[in-house]
Motif scaffolding. Structure first.
Motif: not given
Length: 262
Positions: A35-37, A82-84, A97-102
């Motif tokens: 999700g977003s911050k 778990h935050l990136c 091929r994995v992308q986090v929103k933020e």
């Protein structure tokens, strides 16, 4: 009294926090928050009066340590999110091929949460850092009621010192619990607070974030942050401590990437 697991007295703790995660993507055996911050901060506010849960902030070093530390893996398994934390790690995720929103660096999140805590007149419990740094934090955030405990070096292997940390958090209820004693100690302590079952609020494992906010350590300039070079700035600021560690992390991460890409 040595640390012992206690039954949950709050009645609302999830049996398995992973079942309650939303918006996640998986890589390196980690379920990353997707999700977003702003959405995350809203969830933290909603959880701030509930049974203790905690957030971890994986970066490349954490991925490497998770390969070798069963203790850290157990702590990660019980974390709510778990935050990136790292743009470097986000690039490695894209290779899979994995992308986090933020990307949500722990230092940025801590700053935003402290601004909000000042607006809302929250109570904030801090484990780690020294009295001078906490005095600076009190001056910067005058509406926050801080509770501070700084355990000695090696505390995580000393049951009596761990118990002091648990008592501090349980005896000083706070909306936010900042764990700033370095990885893997802060994550392991967060799991112990969670298992202990006496505390409320949201714990965040944030490493050196309080050092940045208090002014003790100068954070990388914005242009370096934008170019994913914050790691280089920190290494240049503390070469004797970080050059060897970063080199070993890079070597091990290459091997981990090779195995996962296969």
């Amino acid at each position: 009294m040595p640390y012992q697991l206690q039954p949950n007295s709050l009645g609302s703790k999830e049996a398995n926090p992973r079942q309650h995660r939303t918006c996640t993507v998986s890589a390196f055996d980690i379920d990353f928050y997707n999700g977003s911050k702003s959405e995350l901060i809203s969830e933290i506010v909603d959880s701030s009066q509930k049974a203790f849960s905690y957030i971890v902030t994986p970066n490349v070093s954490h991925v490497v340590q998770l390969e070798r530390s069963e203790q850290l893996r157990r702590a990660y398994d019980k974390a709510r999110y778990h935050l990136c934390d790292s743009k470097v790690l986000s690039k490695l995720l894209r290779m899979k091929r994995v992308q986090v929103k933020e990307v949500i660096p722990g230092s940025d999140l801590t700053g935003d949460l402290m601004d909000m805590a000042d607006d809302k007149k929250w109570r904030v419990s801090v484990i780690g850092n020294n009295a001078q740094e906490m005095q600076e934090m009190g001056e910067r955030y005058p509406n926050v009621e801080f509770f501070h405990h700084n355990p000695p070096m090696g505390f995580i292997d000393r049951p009596a010192e761990v118990e002091k940390c648990l008592e501090h958090v349980a005896d000083n209820p706070a909306e936010l619990v900042v764990l700033a004693v370095g990885c893997p100690r802060q994550e392991v302590l967060a799991q112990m607070i969670y298992d202990d079952g006496r505390s409320t609020g949201v714990g965040i494992c944030v490493g050196a974030s309080i050092n940045f906010l208090s002014g003790k350590v100068r954070r990388a300039p914005l242009w370096m942050q934008r170019l994913s070079l914050e790691w280089l700035h920190r290494m240049l600021m503390e070469p004797r401590r970080l050059v060897k560690r970063y080199a070993m992390d890079a070597y091990r991460m290459v091997r981990i990437m090779y195995r996962h890409l296969r």
